[in-house]
Design an enzyme around this catalytic site. Structure first.
Site, PDB file in Angstrom:
ATOM      1  N   LYS A 266       0.835  -1.204   0.000  1.00 62.63           N
ATOM      2  CA  LYS A 266       0.000   0.000   0.000  1.00 62.63           C
ATOM      3  C   LYS A 266       0.869   1.252   0.000  1.00 62.63           C
ATOM      4  CE  LYS A 266      -3.681   1.967   2.866  1.00 62.63           C
ATOM      5  NZ  LYS A 266      -4.611   1.704   3.967  1.00 62.63           N
TER       6      LYS A 266
ATOM      7  N   GLU B 134      10.465  -4.631   4.826  1.00 64.72           N
ATOM      8  CA  GLU B 134      10.572  -6.026   4.369  1.00 64.72           C
ATOM      9  C   GLU B 134      10.283  -6.125   2.874  1.00 64.72           C
ATOM     10  OE1 GLU B 134       8.935  -4.949   6.988  1.00 64.72           O
ATOM     11  OE2 GLU B 134       9.036  -6.361   8.675  1.00 64.72           O
TER      12      GLU B 134
ATOM     13  N   GLY C 233      -5.012  -2.401   5.323  1.00 64.04           N
ATOM     14  CA  GLY C 233      -4.197  -3.516   4.821  1.00 64.04           C
ATOM     15  C   GLY C 233      -4.859  -4.863   5.030  1.00 64.04           C
ATOM     16  N   ARG C 234      -5.337  -5.123   6.237  1.00 65.61           N
ATOM     17  CA  ARG C 234      -5.897  -6.448   6.532  1.00 65.61           C
ATOM     18  C   ARG C 234      -7.297  -6.638   5.961  1.00 65.61           C
ATOM     19  NH1 ARG C 234      -4.890  -3.390  10.790  1.00 65.61           N
ATOM     20  NH2 ARG C 234      -6.544  -2.695  12.213  1.00 65.61           N
TER      21      ARG C 234
ATOM     22  N   GLU D 257      -4.977  -7.731  15.112  1.00 68.11           N
ATOM     23  CA  GLU D 257      -4.493  -6.389  14.793  1.00 68.11           C
ATOM     24  C   GLU D 257      -5.666  -5.398  14.889  1.00 68.11           C
ATOM     25  OE1 GLU D 257      -2.657  -5.489  10.886  1.00 68.11           O
ATOM     26  OE2 GLU D 257      -0.827  -5.094  11.978  1.00 68.11           O
TER      27      GLU D 257
ATOM     28  N   HIS E 144      -4.673 -34.444  17.098  1.00 70.75           N
ATOM     29  CA  HIS E 144      -3.549 -35.270  17.551  1.00 70.75           C
ATOM     30  C   HIS E 144      -2.456 -34.430  18.173  1.00 70.75           C
ATOM     31  CE1 HIS E 144      -5.126 -38.953  15.708  1.00 70.75           C
ATOM     32  NE2 HIS E 144      -5.731 -38.060  14.951  1.00 70.75           N
TER      33      HIS E 144
ATOM     34  N   LYS F  91       9.255  -1.168  14.761  1.00 72.36           N
ATOM     35  CA  LYS F  91       9.797  -0.766  13.454  1.00 72.36           C
ATOM     36  C   LYS F  91      10.814   0.355  13.631  1.00 72.36           C
ATOM     37  CE  LYS F  91       5.723  -1.062  10.490  1.00 72.36           C
ATOM     38  NZ  LYS F  91       4.908  -0.240   9.607  1.00 72.36           N
TER      39      LYS F  91
END
Ligand code: G6Q
Length: 551
Positions: A212, A218, A273-274, A359, A390, A510
């Site tokens: 965005k 990253e 974003g999410r 978030e 399991h 950050k």
């Protein structure tokens, strides 16, 4: 808009106080008794809408609990908050932004306004552009720099620009074009890029840089590494334009990187974003499954949006789901919710939901900036069934923690193989049954278990769960399921009076990382001013970079 100031604080609402008084009456009721006393419980405590069957009868609630929770939704101003979102008001108050992911799936012709402008035509213009590009890649018309067909698509992005695309690709793999390979690189750890590309031919590889802001450390680091990787093989700067496209709101930065802005797919600041997998961030999904399937997915989202916007709360699936989560979170003190899809294709769904839920609702102050005096967002986690059975189900069945569970299943298998689907579903139904009803010590002893062993083999039960059933895992069904969770998160955030759409909590780490980067240079004698632990860790790392290290 309710900013948390026009209504009384949450804990002062009549419904909240009534729930506090009501909780001790329900706390010790056992689901065994609730079901035994009311043979119609399962009929009453289910809701069905837009093709989703939601069974909430195995929850530790009575009709009175439900009535009070619904009253809480009304008193807390949920209705006004829903309307404000759909009207494009700036309900993300800390970032002064509208929250209009619902516009991303609004059909052509419907209008949704942000700052007096109808955004639906822009949404469809980008969808058309995405469809044109996807068709060219899928058909082989879009060629790499050397004229070879693109066979590999790598999405580079992180957080909201990664988790949705990864989850949707895995979830809808059945519908994907199988002669295309899809990979997703998110981590700044070089291993992610190295492993994603090691067996690929640069001439046949297309990168989608999804960001965005086009500024995320990253993503930009991986994007530059990808450009080097392409240029190392293809040797000509012109190759960048054939092997890179971008999804971003930042055209200037995209152009600076060398990507032709004609190959940039735009989205807008009113898409968080999410909440962006329906926007151009879903480009990799569209290339994988084709534009028709992608539009069907959007239609699924839209059907749930309309249901959420219009259905009365007592039949409104996201509202019911949100309220049940709140009941355990705020009254039983439950810390987590397990999401257990009995569907292998949904293997990344819990990871996707972790960002969506945590978030969004991991906040400690109200919209008005005051410290909350109640719990907010729970921890979400999970794994696809039956694998979890399991491993961690033991703790859910017999541990000391209360963990409400969401069981999710699709009635029709996509890959019918022998009796697999019957066995899968028998397991899902059995787990929910065992959690709710358990096995008493008398039952255990009646089976001949010695008294000393009986406590170990006893299941207390009374572990709550929802069962969510859909017909078949189609793109449309996936859209409905995701929107169900999105709006359930919205419901909770509205009642808690928090900003579910900002994420300031990711900023501090950050900023500190940026400060530490130069301090990791080996040669420099740094004046470290962190705490003694961080200083020692940095020094140790620096020593490991010295040529003499490890000799
Ligand atoms: C999501 C967050 C966050 C964001 C990433 C990537 O709601 O905002 O996860 O999606 O930090 O950001 P960019 O898309 O700007 O690279």
């Amino acid at each position: 808009m309710n900013m948390g100031t026009s209504t009384p604080p949450l804990t002062k609402l009549a419904a909240w106080q009534a729930l506090e008084a009501h909780y001790p009456k329900v706390r010790d009721l056992h689901l065994r008794k609730l079901f035994a006393d009311d043979t119609k419980r399962a009929e009453r405590m289910t809701a069905e809408a837009v093709g989703i069957y939601f069974d909430y009868s195995k929850h530790r609630i009575t009709d009175e609990t439900l009535r009070l929770l619904l009253q809480l939704a009304e008193e807390s101003g949920l209705r006004a908050r829903i309307d404000a979102m759909f009207r494009g008001e700036k309900i993300n108050v800390t970032e002064k932004r509208a929250v209009l992911h619902v516009a991303l799936r609004a059909p052509n012709g419907q209008s949704m306004m942000v700052d007096g402008e109808d955004v639906v035509p822009q949404v469809h213009a980008v969808l058309d552009k995405m469809a044109g590009f996807s068709n060219r890649v899928r058909s082989g018309e879009w060629k790499g720099h050397t004229g070879k067909r693109i066979c590999n698509v790598i999405n580079i992005g992180i957080g909201g620009s990664d988790l949705g695309p990864v989850m949707a690709y895995e979830a809808l793999r059945y519908y994907s074009q199988r002669d295309l390979t899809f990979r997703f690189v998110s981590n700044i750890d070089g291993t992610d890029f190295a492993e994603a590309t090691r067996d690929l031919d640069a001439e046949e590889t297309l990168f989608i840089i999804s960001s965005k802001t086009f500024a995320t450390l990253e993503t930009m680091t991986n994007a530059h590494t990808a450009r080097d990787w392409i240029l190392k093989s293809l040797k000509h700067p012109a190759a960048v334009a054939r092997h890179f496209v971008a999804v971003s709101t930042n055209a200037a930065a995209v152009a600076m990187f060398g990507i032709d802005t004609a190959n940039m797919f735009e989205f807008w600041d009113w898409v968080g974003g999410r909440y962006s997998m329906d926007a151009a961030i879903g480009l990799s999904t569209m290339i994988a499954i084709g534009s028709e399937h992608f539009l069907a997915m959007l239609d699924g989202f839209h059907q749930m949006d309309e249901h959420f916007r219009t259905a009365p709360f007592e039949r409104n699936l996201p509202v019911l789901m949100g309220l049940l989560g709140l009941w355990y979170n705020n009254f039983f003190g439950a810390q987590t919710i397990a999401v257990l899809p009995y569907e292998q294709y949904l293997k990344r769904f819990p990871a996707y939901l972790q960002q969506l839920t945590m978030e969004s609702n991991g906040k400690h102050v109200t919209l008005a900036g005051t410290e909350v005096d109640y719990q907010t967002g729970p921890i979400y986690w999970g794994e696809p069934g039956t694998n979890g059975q399991h491993s961690f189900y033991q703790l859910i069945h017999q541990g000391t923690k209360l963990i409400p569970c969401d069981f999710i299943g699709f009635l029709q298998p996509l890959n019918p193989l022998g009796r697999h689907h019957d066995l899968l579903f028998s397991n899902m139904f059995a787990q929910a049954e065992a959690l709710a009803f358990g096995k008493t010590s008398q039952e255990v002893q009646a089976e001949g278990t010695p008294a000393w062993l009986a406590p170990h083999r006893t299941f207390e039960g009374n572990r709550p769960s929802s069962t969510i059933l859909l017909e078949r895992l189609t793109p449309e069904a996936l859209g409905k399921l995701i929107a169900l969770y999105e709006h359930s998160v919205f419901t909770q955030g509205a009642i808690w009076s928090i900003d579910s759409f900002d994420q300031w909590g990711v900023e501090l780490g950050k900023a500190l990382a940026v400060r530490i980067i130069p301090e990791l240079e080996p040669a420099a004698e740094h004046q470290l001013t962190h705490d003694s632990s961080t200083n020692a860790l940095i020094r140790r790392y620096g020593r490991a970079k010295e040529p003499s290290h490890g000799r």
